[in-house]
Design a protein around this motif. Structure first.
Motif, PDB file in Angstrom:
ATOM      1  N   GLY A 161       1.019  -1.135   0.032  1.00 40.92           N
ATOM      2  CA  GLY A 161      -0.004   0.071   0.014  1.00 40.92           C
ATOM      3  C   GLY A 161       0.780   1.486  -0.264  1.00 40.92           C
ATOM      4  N   TYR A 162       0.234   2.350   0.152  1.00 39.57           N
ATOM      5  CA  TYR A 162       0.844   3.501   0.284  1.00 39.57           C
ATOM      6  C   TYR A 162       0.312   4.610   1.208  1.00 39.57           C
ATOM      7  N   LEU A 163       1.020   5.692   1.660  1.00 34.36           N
ATOM      8  CA  LEU A 163       0.427   6.861   2.467  1.00 34.36           C
ATOM      9  C   LEU A 163       0.671   7.758   1.363  1.00 34.36           C
ATOM     10  N   LEU A 164      -0.347   8.684   1.244  1.00 30.42           N
ATOM     11  CA  LEU A 164      -0.309   9.790   0.467  1.00 30.42           C
ATOM     12  C   LEU A 164      -0.702  11.182   1.135  1.00 30.42           C
ATOM     13  N   TYR A 165       0.269  11.874   1.086  1.00 33.14           N
ATOM     14  CA  TYR A 165       0.366  13.200   1.796  1.00 33.14           C
ATOM     15  C   TYR A 165       0.164  14.132   0.893  1.00 33.14           C
ATOM     16  N   GLY A 166      -1.324  14.490   0.691  1.00 32.91           N
ATOM     17  CA  GLY A 166      -1.706  15.447  -0.352  1.00 32.91           C
ATOM     18  C   GLY A 166      -2.566  16.398   0.224  1.00 32.91           C
ATOM     19  N   SER A 167      -3.848  16.826  -0.229  1.00 30.08           N
ATOM     20  CA  SER A 167      -4.686  17.936   0.285  1.00 30.08           C
ATOM     21  C   SER A 167      -5.184  17.076   1.820  1.00 30.08           C
ATOM     22  N   SER A 168      -5.282  15.858   1.624  1.00 30.65           N
ATOM     23  CA  SER A 168      -5.610  15.075   2.895  1.00 30.65           C
ATOM     24  C   SER A 168      -4.532  13.947   3.007  1.00 30.65           C
ATOM     25  N   THR A 169      -4.197  13.498   4.193  1.00 29.96           N
ATOM     26  CA  THR A 169      -3.470  12.250   4.256  1.00 29.96           C
ATOM     27  C   THR A 169      -4.292  10.885   4.209  1.00 29.96           C
ATOM     28  N   MET A 170      -3.772  10.029   3.044  1.00 25.07           N
ATOM     29  CA  MET A 170      -4.680   8.667   2.855  1.00 25.07           C
ATOM     30  C   MET A 170      -3.721   7.549   3.104  1.00 25.07           C
ATOM     31  N   LEU A 171      -4.184   6.646   3.479  1.00 24.02           N
ATOM     32  CA  LEU A 171      -3.592   5.081   3.636  1.00 24.02           C
ATOM     33  C   LEU A 171      -4.652   4.300   2.642  1.00 24.02           C
ATOM     34  N   VAL A 172      -3.938   3.782   1.689  1.00 24.11           N
ATOM     35  CA  VAL A 172      -4.619   2.805   0.599  1.00 24.11           C
ATOM     36  C   VAL A 172      -3.785   1.617   0.816  1.00 24.11           C
ATOM     37  N   TYR A 180      -8.521  -0.777  -0.444  1.00 24.95           N
ATOM     38  CA  TYR A 180      -9.433  -0.058   0.215  1.00 24.95           C
ATOM     39  C   TYR A 180      -8.568   1.516   0.798  1.00 24.95           C
ATOM     40  N   GLY A 181      -9.483   2.547   0.816  1.00 25.87           N
ATOM     41  CA  GLY A 181      -8.467   4.091   1.123  1.00 25.87           C
ATOM     42  C   GLY A 181      -9.206   4.319   2.286  1.00 25.87           C
ATOM     43  N   PHE A 182      -8.456   4.878   3.089  1.00 27.83           N
ATOM     44  CA  PHE A 182      -8.540   5.569   4.386  1.00 27.83           C
ATOM     45  C   PHE A 182      -8.344   7.055   4.391  1.00 27.83           C
ATOM     46  N   THR A 183      -9.106   8.042   4.703  1.00 28.61           N
ATOM     47  CA  THR A 183      -8.704   9.231   4.889  1.00 28.61           C
ATOM     48  C   THR A 183      -8.562   9.710   6.425  1.00 28.61           C
ATOM     49  N   LEU A 184      -7.396  10.326   6.667  1.00 34.84           N
ATOM     50  CA  LEU A 184      -6.944  10.764   8.288  1.00 34.84           C
ATOM     51  C   LEU A 184      -7.839  11.771   8.369  1.00 34.84           C
ATOM     52  N   GLU A 185      -8.558  11.683   9.535  1.00 36.73           N
ATOM     53  CA  GLU A 185      -9.351  12.646  10.313  1.00 36.73           C
ATOM     54  C   GLU A 185      -8.616  13.424  11.224  1.00 36.73           C
ATOM     55  N   PRO A 186      -7.969  14.566  11.158  1.00 32.87           N
ATOM     56  CA  PRO A 186      -6.910  14.898  11.961  1.00 32.87           C
ATOM     57  C   PRO A 186      -7.529  15.349  13.214  1.00 32.87           C
ATOM     58  N   GLY A 187      -8.719  15.734  13.284  1.00 35.89           N
ATOM     59  CA  GLY A 187      -9.254  16.342  14.646  1.00 35.89           C
ATOM     60  C   GLY A 187      -9.633  15.016  15.541  1.00 35.89           C
ATOM     61  N   ILE A 188      -9.577  13.963  14.966  1.00 38.88           N
ATOM     62  CA  ILE A 188      -9.562  12.653  16.238  1.00 38.88           C
ATOM     63  C   ILE A 188      -8.335  11.729  15.849  1.00 38.88           C
ATOM     64  N   GLY A 189      -7.580  12.004  14.851  1.00 35.87           N
ATOM     65  CA  GLY A 189      -6.473  11.261  14.616  1.00 35.87           C
ATOM     66  C   GLY A 189      -6.766   9.851  14.078  1.00 35.87           C
ATOM     67  N   GLU A 190      -7.866   9.674  13.519  1.00 34.61           N
ATOM     68  CA  GLU A 190      -8.261   8.262  12.962  1.00 34.61           C
ATOM     69  C   GLU A 190      -8.218   8.227  11.515  1.00 34.61           C
ATOM     70  N   TYR A 191      -7.968   7.272  11.083  1.00 37.11           N
ATOM     71  CA  TYR A 191      -7.902   7.162   9.403  1.00 37.11           C
ATOM     72  C   TYR A 191      -9.600   6.422   9.271  1.00 37.11           C
TER      73      TYR A 191
END
Ligand code: AFP
Length: 334
Positions: A161-172, A180-191
């Protein structure tokens, strides 16, 4: 009760239930990858305000200038996985030799190969960056792995997989059961699950390539690139050129919208620039799982015989139709 997307941990636990072979260890390994993503994303958000831009003054095993953030990202992977318990050996673009983690062995039964920071030329200009990871299984309990045991065909991967540091941080990621792709919700620190079962379009209208290298490509590659610029509405041509300098960002765009990324070999460097074990193989696993294709121009990336840890390989990756077209030109069949 409010609707809430699944967190990475919840999704992995649910997936585990569907695959009896999956163990909690692998689930936690992915969560540790996510932790590295949070650490780097936090640094990148404030990079211009901290003394972490620019270079270390050193060069890596590839002979490339090492950016401060390359070293920071590499250290984060080593530190997190030293304490994770799941990985007994870690190989990285930034380290000539793999790091063995005896503290995690023999129960730690995975080997991790990473490009800890992909797109380093983008660190100082706020452009996208990424990280790429490949996971291999290690079952021996009589000794730690040798470097040779990290050098496997891409078909041996159990996850990638990969981590993408773009307009949002994603783990795919994929474990061979879809992407499957997960987007980091910085407010709660959860993907949070944001892209379920990603499928790449059969054909796209975008290509990603550094055309500054055009004069050093093979005739077949040149003809392929030229073919994308023909004015033919019926086949969606001319394609649009989109090249970010970050393989992860360009492949992510193609994964969602279709098209092709190509980093061909050059006449003086036929092996190309990208590394097989921790760039081409993991992304090839992802793209194939999404229904796309990944090729050297003449053979399937995942079946390339790996001989060296930092082996390079030409890469044509993306929508099946587009990669097959590229192969036809390169093989002189078009
Ligand atoms: P760096 O991490 O050294 O910047 O290389 C990035 C990369 O491996 C890949 O992410 C880019 O698509 C490609 O190289 C950019 O290479 P060029 O600068 O030669 O186009």
């Amino acid at each position: 009760m409010r609707e809430f997307p699944l967190t990475l941990s919840q999704f992995i636990i649910q997936s585990q239930a569907a695959y009896p072979g999956a163990t909690g260890e692998f689930s936690s390994l992915l969560t540790q990858i996510g932790l590295v993503g949070k650490l780097i994303a936090q640094d990148l958000r404030r990079a211009g305000l901290m003394n972490i831009l620019g270079t270390t003054g050193g060069t890596n095993v590839q002979g490339e200038t090492v950016k401060k953030l390359d070293a920071i990202a590499n250290d984060d992977f080593v530190r997190v996985f030293q304490a994770s318990g799941y990985v007994c050996a870690l190989a990285s673009e930034e380290m000539e030799k793999p790091v063995l983690l005896p503290g995690n062995w023999p129960h730690g039964k995975y080997m991790l190969l990473v490009d800890p920071l992909d797109g380093s030329s983008n660190t100082d200009n706020n452009m996208p960056l990424g990280a790429i990871f490949s996971v291999l299984k290690y079952d021996r309990t009589d000794r730690l792995p040798t470097e040779a045991e990290l050098i496997c065909r891409g078909t041996e991967q159990v996850a990638a997989g990969y981590l993408l540091y773009g307009s949002s941080t994603m783990l795919v990621y994929t474990v061979g059961q879809g992407v499957y792709g997960f987007t980091l919700e910085p407010g709660i620190g959860e993907y949070l699950l944001s892209h379920e079962r990603i499928r790449i379009p059969e054909k796209g209208t975008v290509y990603a390539a550094n055309e500054g290298n055009y004069c050093r490509w093979s005739e077949g590659t040149k003809k392929y690139l030229d073919s994308l610029k023909v004015n033919d509405k019926a086949t969606g041509r001319p394609y649009s050129g989109r090249y970010s300098g970050c393989l992860v960002a360009d492949v992510h765009r193609l994964l969602l919208g279709g098209g092709i990324y190509l980093y061909p070999g050059k006449v003086d460097k036929p092996e190309g620039k990208l590394r097989l074990l921790y760039e081409a193989n993991p992304l090839a696993f992802i793209v194939e799982q999404a229904g796309g294709k990944a090729s050297t121009g003449t053979s399937r990336i995942l079946e390339v015989e790996a001989k060296k840890l930092h082996q390079r390989v030409p890469l044509f990756i993306g929508s099946r139709h587009d990669v097959e077209q590229a192969e036809m030109y390169i093989q002189g069949r078009a």
